[in-house]
Design a protein around this motif. Sequence first.
Motif, PDB file in Angstrom:
ATOM      1  N   ALA A  11       0.890  -1.153   0.040  1.00  0.00           N
ATOM      2  CA  ALA A  11      -0.055   0.007  -0.014  1.00  0.00           C
ATOM      3  C   ALA A  11       0.870   1.258   0.286  1.00  0.00           C
ATOM      4  CB  ALA A  11      -0.927   0.046   1.227  1.00  0.00           C
ATOM      5  N   PHE A  12       0.630   2.181  -0.815  1.00  0.00           N
ATOM      6  CA  PHE A  12       1.563   3.353  -0.976  1.00  0.00           C
ATOM      7  C   PHE A  12       0.710   4.479  -0.541  1.00  0.00           C
ATOM      8  CE2 PHE A  12       2.643  -0.083  -3.886  1.00  0.00           C
ATOM      9  CZ  PHE A  12       4.266   0.187  -3.619  1.00  0.00           C
ATOM     10  N   LEU A  13       1.304   5.445   0.147  1.00  0.00           N
ATOM     11  CA  LEU A  13       0.823   6.648   0.657  1.00  0.00           C
ATOM     12  C   LEU A  13       1.818   7.828   0.458  1.00  0.00           C
ATOM     13  CD1 LEU A  13      -0.901   5.653   3.944  1.00  0.00           C
ATOM     14  CD2 LEU A  13      -2.214   6.226   1.961  1.00  0.00           C
ATOM     15  N   ASP A  14       1.655   8.890   0.565  1.00  0.00           N
ATOM     16  CA  ASP A  14       2.483  10.113   0.739  1.00  0.00           C
ATOM     17  C   ASP A  14       2.838  10.457   2.110  1.00  0.00           C
ATOM     18  OD1 ASP A  14       3.023  10.031  -2.156  1.00  0.00           O
ATOM     19  OD2 ASP A  14       1.840  12.053  -2.607  1.00  0.00           O
ATOM     20  N   ALA A  15       3.988  11.106   2.243  1.00  0.00           N
ATOM     21  CA  ALA A  15       4.472  11.603   3.724  1.00  0.00           C
ATOM     22  C   ALA A  15       3.456  12.737   4.389  1.00  0.00           C
ATOM     23  CB  ALA A  15       5.844  12.142   3.485  1.00  0.00           C
ATOM     24  N   ASP A  16       2.714  13.280   3.602  1.00  0.00           N
ATOM     25  CA  ASP A  16       1.934  14.363   4.229  1.00  0.00           C
ATOM     26  C   ASP A  16       0.393  14.133   4.536  1.00  0.00           C
ATOM     27  OD1 ASP A  16       1.411  14.400   1.474  1.00  0.00           O
ATOM     28  OD2 ASP A  16       1.635  16.715   1.297  1.00  0.00           O
ATOM     29  N   GLU A  17      -0.014  12.861   4.125  1.00  0.00           N
ATOM     30  CA  GLU A  17      -1.446  12.132   4.047  1.00  0.00           C
ATOM     31  C   GLU A  17      -1.710  11.843   5.484  1.00  0.00           C
ATOM     32  OE1 GLU A  17      -1.892  11.170  -0.491  1.00  0.00           O
ATOM     33  OE2 GLU A  17      -0.913   9.714   0.690  1.00  0.00           O
ATOM     34  N   THR A  18      -3.035  11.795   5.532  1.00  0.00           N
ATOM     35  CA  THR A  18      -3.928  11.059   6.814  1.00  0.00           C
ATOM     36  C   THR A  18      -4.958  10.201   6.198  1.00  0.00           C
ATOM     37  OG1 THR A  18      -5.246  12.796   7.429  1.00  0.00           O
ATOM     38  CG2 THR A  18      -3.101  12.870   8.517  1.00  0.00           C
ATOM     39  N   VAL A  19      -5.239   9.348   6.933  1.00  0.00           N
ATOM     40  CA  VAL A  19      -6.285   8.174   6.753  1.00  0.00           C
ATOM     41  C   VAL A  19      -7.094   7.736   8.004  1.00  0.00           C
ATOM     42  CG1 VAL A  19      -4.937   6.882   4.705  1.00  0.00           C
ATOM     43  CG2 VAL A  19      -4.788   6.144   7.130  1.00  0.00           C
ATOM     44  N   ASP A  20      -8.174   7.344   7.646  1.00  0.00           N
ATOM     45  CA  ASP A  20      -9.163   6.981   8.562  1.00  0.00           C
ATOM     46  C   ASP A  20      -8.717   5.525   9.220  1.00  0.00           C
ATOM     47  OD1 ASP A  20     -10.916   9.125   8.483  1.00  0.00           O
ATOM     48  OD2 ASP A  20     -12.021   8.220   6.816  1.00  0.00           O
ATOM     49  N   VAL A  79      -8.358   8.750   1.274  1.00  0.00           N
ATOM     50  CA  VAL A  79      -7.008   9.318   1.825  1.00  0.00           C
ATOM     51  C   VAL A  79      -7.045  10.777   1.813  1.00  0.00           C
ATOM     52  CG1 VAL A  79      -4.549   9.406   1.217  1.00  0.00           C
ATOM     53  CG2 VAL A  79      -5.626   7.170   0.868  1.00  0.00           C
ATOM     54  N   TYR A  80      -6.687  11.534   2.669  1.00  0.00           N
ATOM     55  CA  TYR A  80      -6.592  12.866   3.020  1.00  0.00           C
ATOM     56  C   TYR A  80      -5.547  13.443   2.552  1.00  0.00           C
ATOM     57  CZ  TYR A  80     -11.049  11.491   5.210  1.00  0.00           C
ATOM     58  OH  TYR A  80     -12.251  10.949   5.365  1.00  0.00           O
ATOM     59  N   HIS A  81      -5.431  14.199   1.572  1.00  0.00           N
ATOM     60  CA  HIS A  81      -4.206  14.871   1.081  1.00  0.00           C
ATOM     61  C   HIS A  81      -4.336  16.472   1.337  1.00  0.00           C
ATOM     62  CE1 HIS A  81      -1.260  15.927  -1.445  1.00  0.00           C
ATOM     63  NE2 HIS A  81      -0.641  14.843  -1.940  1.00  0.00           N
ATOM     64  N   PRO A  82      -3.221  17.124   1.638  1.00  0.00           N
ATOM     65  CA  PRO A  82      -3.351  18.579   2.069  1.00  0.00           C
ATOM     66  C   PRO A  82      -3.209  19.285   0.420  1.00  0.00           C
ATOM     67  CG  PRO A  82      -1.236  17.872   2.904  1.00  0.00           C
ATOM     68  CD  PRO A  82      -2.299  16.508   2.627  1.00  0.00           C
ATOM     69  N   ALA A  83      -4.050  20.063   0.299  1.00  0.00           N
ATOM     70  CA  ALA A  83      -3.830  20.923  -1.129  1.00  0.00           C
ATOM     71  C   ALA A  83      -2.774  21.963  -0.918  1.00  0.00           C
ATOM     72  CB  ALA A  83      -4.990  21.624  -1.218  1.00  0.00           C
ATOM     73  N   ARG A  84      -2.162  21.996  -1.955  1.00  0.00           N
ATOM     74  CA  ARG A  84      -1.070  23.190  -2.147  1.00  0.00           C
ATOM     75  C   ARG A  84      -1.640  24.597  -1.981  1.00  0.00           C
ATOM     76  NH1 ARG A  84       0.958  18.694  -4.612  1.00  0.00           N
ATOM     77  NH2 ARG A  84       3.148  18.433  -4.383  1.00  0.00           N
ATOM     78  N   THR A  85      -1.124  25.190  -1.058  1.00  0.00           N
ATOM     79  CA  THR A  85      -1.881  26.608  -0.787  1.00  0.00           C
ATOM     80  C   THR A  85      -1.166  27.492  -1.303  1.00  0.00           C
ATOM     81  OG1 THR A  85      -0.927  26.416   1.377  1.00  0.00           O
ATOM     82  CG2 THR A  85      -3.239  25.497   1.159  1.00  0.00           C
ATOM     83  N   SER A  86       0.046  27.637  -1.687  1.00  0.00           N
ATOM     84  CA  SER A  86       1.012  28.808  -2.251  1.00  0.00           C
ATOM     85  C   SER A  86       1.078  28.254  -3.580  1.00  0.00           C
ATOM     86  CB  SER A  86       2.214  28.803  -1.660  1.00  0.00           C
ATOM     87  OG  SER A  86       3.167  27.734  -2.042  1.00  0.00           O
ATOM     88  N   LEU A  87       1.244  29.761  -4.370  1.00  0.00           N
ATOM     89  CA  LEU A  87       1.503  29.582  -5.912  1.00  0.00           C
ATOM     90  C   LEU A  87       2.908  29.020  -6.065  1.00  0.00           C
ATOM     91  CD1 LEU A  87       0.613  30.582  -8.597  1.00  0.00           C
ATOM     92  CD2 LEU A  87       1.772  32.607  -8.487  1.00  0.00           C
ATOM     93  N   GLU A  88       3.935  29.118  -5.228  1.00  0.00           N
ATOM     94  CA  GLU A  88       5.133  28.600  -5.532  1.00  0.00           C
ATOM     95  C   GLU A  88       5.112  27.184  -5.385  1.00  0.00           C
ATOM     96  OE1 GLU A  88       9.680  28.574  -3.449  1.00  0.00           O
ATOM     97  OE2 GLU A  88       8.120  29.533  -2.514  1.00  0.00           O
ATOM     98  N   SER A  89       4.469  26.277  -4.419  1.00  0.00           N
ATOM     99  CA  SER A  89       4.444  25.014  -4.383  1.00  0.00           C
ATOM    100  C   SER A  89       3.938  24.186  -5.546  1.00  0.00           C
ATOM    101  CB  SER A  89       3.897  24.588  -3.213  1.00  0.00           C
ATOM    102  OG  SER A  89       2.595  24.877  -2.970  1.00  0.00           O
ATOM    103  N   LEU A  90       2.693  25.062  -5.990  1.00  0.00           N
ATOM    104  CA  LEU A  90       1.798  24.483  -7.167  1.00  0.00           C
ATOM    105  C   LEU A  90       2.571  24.642  -8.372  1.00  0.00           C
ATOM    106  CD1 LEU A  90      -0.773  23.308  -7.583  1.00  0.00           C
ATOM    107  CD2 LEU A  90      -1.769  25.586  -8.220  1.00  0.00           C
TER     108      LEU A  90
END
Length: 302
Positions: free
Chosen positions: A94-103, A206-217
């Motif tokens: 099972a693969f996830l990213d480091a900034d995610e959370t799950v139930d 899977v809950y993934h935080p959105a990118r909130t800055s123009l630079e990161s996007l």
Amino acid sequence: MTDESDSTAHVSCIIPVYNDSVGIKNTLRSVVGQEYHGYDVYVVDNGSTDGSRRRVRNCAAESDDIQLLVEDEVQGSYAARKTGVQNAESDVLAFLDADETVDEDWLETALGAMQEQDVDYLGCNVELTCPEDTLVGRYNARTGFPVEEYLEDQNYAPTCALLVRRKVFEDVGPFDARLISGGDREFGDRVHDAGYEQGYAENATVYHPARTSLESLAKKNFRVGRGFCQKQRYYPERYGKPGIPPTPSGPSGGDDGDEPDASLTRLAFTLLSIAMLACRGVGYYYEFVVGEENDDIPAPTS
């Protein structure tokens, strides 16, 4: 075909991390709280310099289910995931990213869907969250991860929310460590071409935080552009010859009728879409002109 023992299969969660000590801490707190019994967690540090590796060691000291691996030779999430696959011995990966959370029922729900649908490759639902209420964050949340559409139209699920049976890797080979982006699409194409059924678990979120800055996007889209050019270089028969970028596709921002000042928001989303497309184009031609630094990395083989 899946095994009859899906409900008791041992699972390894593989999570690459690069300079995200806070994100990996939150993810590990989430993952080690699963209701499902019979899993372990491999965190693959990919050359972090911010204390992420120390953070994982501390978490591992508190839980026998967590193991730290290191991939310092090749910088890239697919190289890190490949290292995880090589070290894990479980039936399902099972693969996830480091900034995610799950139930807490995420893994149990996903494995249930895998068995019910009789598939060996399963994408999960991804819900983008906005930790900060910014225009860029709302835009990213509208255009983020339509996983079901990816599976139906492009035969892949993103590696931020993916389960794969080990025998699939043994058959089609690992992720392509040469790719800086798009390795999930390339791997999914190989899985599909090999005749495996691909499923989708709507209720395994899977809950993934959105990118909130123009630079990161912008950085993400630059990387996506580079990754597509790399796929053309390594797989021209599948993705076309390098030098001709793909036709733009995908969501453009969705309906903004519930937004305040919807017309202004719609205009801003349109401008952001144009800007992110430009970032992909710049990344594509950057890779086309000055790329090839990963050409000495071996191609994936089964």
